[in-house]
Design a protein around this motif. Structure first.
Motif, mmCIF file in Angstrom:
data_model
loop_
_atom_site.group_PDB
_atom_site.id
_atom_site.type_symbol
_atom_site.label_atom_id
_atom_site.label_comp_id
_atom_site.label_asym_id
_atom_site.label_seq_id
_atom_site.Cartn_x
_atom_site.Cartn_y
_atom_site.Cartn_z
ATOM 1 N N HIS A 59 -9.908 -44.257 13.793
ATOM 2 C CA HIS A 59 -9.740 -44.101 12.349
ATOM 3 C C HIS A 59 -9.682 -42.636 11.938
ATOM 4 O O HIS A 59 -9.003 -42.286 10.967
ATOM 5 C CB HIS A 59 -10.878 -44.813 11.611
ATOM 6 C CG HIS A 59 -10.721 -46.297 11.561
ATOM 7 N ND1 HIS A 59 -11.800 -47.171 11.553
ATOM 8 C CD2 HIS A 59 -9.615 -47.072 11.516
ATOM 9 C CE1 HIS A 59 -11.347 -48.412 11.499
ATOM 10 N NE2 HIS A 59 -10.034 -48.380 11.474
ATOM 11 N N GLU A 67 -6.158 -41.509 12.865
ATOM 12 C CA GLU A 67 -5.089 -42.226 12.176
ATOM 13 C C GLU A 67 -4.431 -41.419 11.062
ATOM 14 O O GLU A 67 -3.188 -41.420 10.952
ATOM 15 C CB GLU A 67 -5.625 -43.555 11.645
ATOM 16 C CG GLU A 67 -4.547 -44.541 11.262
ATOM 17 C CD GLU A 67 -5.121 -45.903 10.933
ATOM 18 O OE1 GLU A 67 -4.351 -46.885 10.952
ATOM 19 O OE2 GLU A 67 -6.327 -46.002 10.634
ATOM 20 N N PRO A 68 -5.164 -40.702 10.187
ATOM 21 C CA PRO A 68 -4.487 -39.935 9.136
ATOM 22 C C PRO A 68 -3.611 -38.806 9.659
ATOM 23 O O PRO A 68 -2.775 -38.281 8.918
ATOM 24 C CB PRO A 68 -5.650 -39.367 8.308
ATOM 25 C CG PRO A 68 -6.819 -40.233 8.617
ATOM 26 C CD PRO A 68 -6.628 -40.654 10.025
ATOM 27 N N ALA A 87 -3.505 -39.005 -1.830
ATOM 28 C CA ALA A 87 -3.538 -40.142 -0.910
ATOM 29 C C ALA A 87 -3.970 -41.422 -1.613
ATOM 30 O O ALA A 87 -3.562 -42.526 -1.225
ATOM 31 C CB ALA A 87 -4.476 -39.843 0.259
ATOM 32 N N TYR A 132 -12.018 -42.346 4.352
ATOM 33 C CA TYR A 132 -11.302 -42.144 3.089
ATOM 34 C C TYR A 132 -11.373 -40.677 2.662
ATOM 35 O O TYR A 132 -10.363 -40.104 2.219
ATOM 36 C CB TYR A 132 -11.916 -43.019 1.990
ATOM 37 C CG TYR A 132 -11.723 -44.509 2.136
ATOM 38 C CD1 TYR A 132 -10.481 -45.066 2.443
ATOM 39 C CD2 TYR A 132 -12.785 -45.384 1.918
ATOM 40 C CE1 TYR A 132 -10.316 -46.435 2.551
ATOM 41 C CE2 TYR A 132 -12.628 -46.761 2.019
ATOM 42 C CZ TYR A 132 -11.391 -47.274 2.342
ATOM 43 O OH TYR A 132 -11.227 -48.639 2.447
ATOM 44 N N THR A 143 -9.094 -38.678 4.930
ATOM 45 C CA THR A 143 -7.693 -38.960 4.606
ATOM 46 C C THR A 143 -7.275 -38.243 3.331
ATOM 47 O O THR A 143 -6.171 -37.672 3.258
ATOM 48 C CB THR A 143 -7.494 -40.475 4.456
ATOM 49 O OG1 THR A 143 -7.891 -41.136 5.664
ATOM 50 C CG2 THR A 143 -6.039 -40.805 4.150
#
Length: 377
Positions: free
Chosen positions: A13, A16-17, A92, A301, A304
């Motif tokens: 995770h 991932e960004p 985002a 979050y 990201t």
């Protein structure tokens, strides 16, 4: 193994960004398969802990045990997600800036109950059924699996369970080779995502139950380390095929879920001569895995949103990503020791009464394993 998978999914995770929305660029390319592995482990340990207890245990008692085991961290994950929500505003997540506090509190309340939210309550822009803590979607399906187990699956003979497992494998294979070529999805309350979610849930959970009941075990030396290596390989291999051949990656992931993951669990369950150090490591990883999984994503979050604010060097992204990984582990451990374990202990004293002498659970016809307290599962 659950702890190893949780640590890997946090790393996935974080990375991932950095792939700019292109799945082929992901470094731990199949890290999301940790969810499918969790479902397999869940089917195994639930059947192991509860299959022989039904003559002495009601359905309501089973539900109380599962709620006490799972619900406290679901509440904590929703609370942490709400606390960090407005810090995640940016390009985002454009909806955050327009989300009133009353709506955030309503979403937080529903997140604490694990009730799925329709897209009308999307306050982030990702159409998640749990916008404050995305991974909670898998716990929604976990609850469904537990209800199915208590109402129906526990009563099935091995023959019928084998048939249902085979049919669910076909459903999973069809989804993987005819869709986007991967097991990504299941977090939104719509037909397409629910199809993915149930396809990802049914085979692993049923296969875990069948593996436990069959008594099939693989005995090798250093089983924990071998299992961990196999998980790393399964998660980290590059994506197979191209945009024109998505089915190739689907076949690979189907092979991992249908064949490799059960082998890994069979090796782990057959590892009866582990060292004291290995057992201590396994217990620590197992204890921290669930709190880590349920609390890390609000930090993702934040990360990201930060990446979306501008151009950052590789060194900056790596440094902040590494710090986030260690912070997530620290928060997970703190939640385990300061919240999850004390709350579960209090709830167990308040609402559970022992229905059988001792904590050990042994399933007739299978290899004897370490004593297990069913409340841990």
């Amino acid at each position: 193994m659950r702890g190893v998978a949780a640590l890997l999914v946090v790393a996935f995770h974080i990375l991932e960004p950095n792939d700019h929305g292109i799945r082929f660029n992901q470094i731990i390319n199949h890290g999301y398969l940790a969810v499918d592995f969790f479902f397999l482990l869940s089917g195994f340990v639930v059947a192991y802990a509860y299959d022989d207890r039904w003559p002495r245990m009601s359905q309501w008692n089973f539900y109380k045990r599962r709620l006490i085991r799972l619900q406290p961290m679901i509440v904590m994950g929703s609370l942490i997600g709400a606390a960090l929500f407005y810090f995640q505003r940016g390009s985002a997540f454009p909806l955050i800036a327009t989300t009133p506090s009353w709506k955030l509190l309503a979403v937080m309340f529903f997140g604490c109950t694990l009730l799925p939210l329709p897209t009308q309550f999307d306050i982030r822009g990702w159409d998640e059924m749990h916008p404050l803590n995305g991974p909670a979607w898998s716990l929604f399906f976990e609850y469904i699996a537990n209800i199915l187990y208590a109402c129906w699956l526990r009563k099935l003979s091995t023959r019928w369970l084998s048939l249902l497992t085979a049919l669910s494998a076909i459903l999973l294979l069809h989804m993987l080779v005819t869709g986007e070529g991967d097991a990504i999805g299941g977090w939104a309350l719509n037909g397409a995502q629910l199809h993915i979610g149930f396809a990802r849930l049914l085979y692993p959970f049923l296969a875990g139950m069948l593996l436990m009941r069959s008594g099939k075990r693989i005995h090798v030396r250093h089983g924990f380390y071998l299992c961990s290596l196999l998980l790393v390989i399964c998660f980290a291999l590059p994506r197979f095929g191209s945009l024109n051949h998505l089915w190739m990656n689907g076949l690979y992931e189907a092979f991992c879920i249908i064949a490799v993951f059960p082998i890994i669990v069979a090796i782990g369950a057959g590892n009866l001569k582990a060292t004291v150090a290995s057992n201590r490591l396994c217990r620590t990883l197992g204890d921290i895995s669930y709190p880590l999984y349920l609390t890390h994503y609000p930090l993702i979050y934040l990360y990201t949103a930060w990446i979306g604010q501008g151009v950052h060097s590789l060194g900056q992204r790596a440094a902040w990503g590494t710090l986030l990984w260690f912070t997530a582990v620290a928060i997970g451990y703190a939640c385990l020791k300061l919240y999850d374990e004390p709350v579960r202990a209090w709830l167990s004293r308040r609402f559970l009464q022992s229905t059988s002498p001792g904590a050990a659970v042994h399933i007739p016809g299978t290899d004897p394993a370490f004593p297990v307290d069913p409340a841990r599962f």
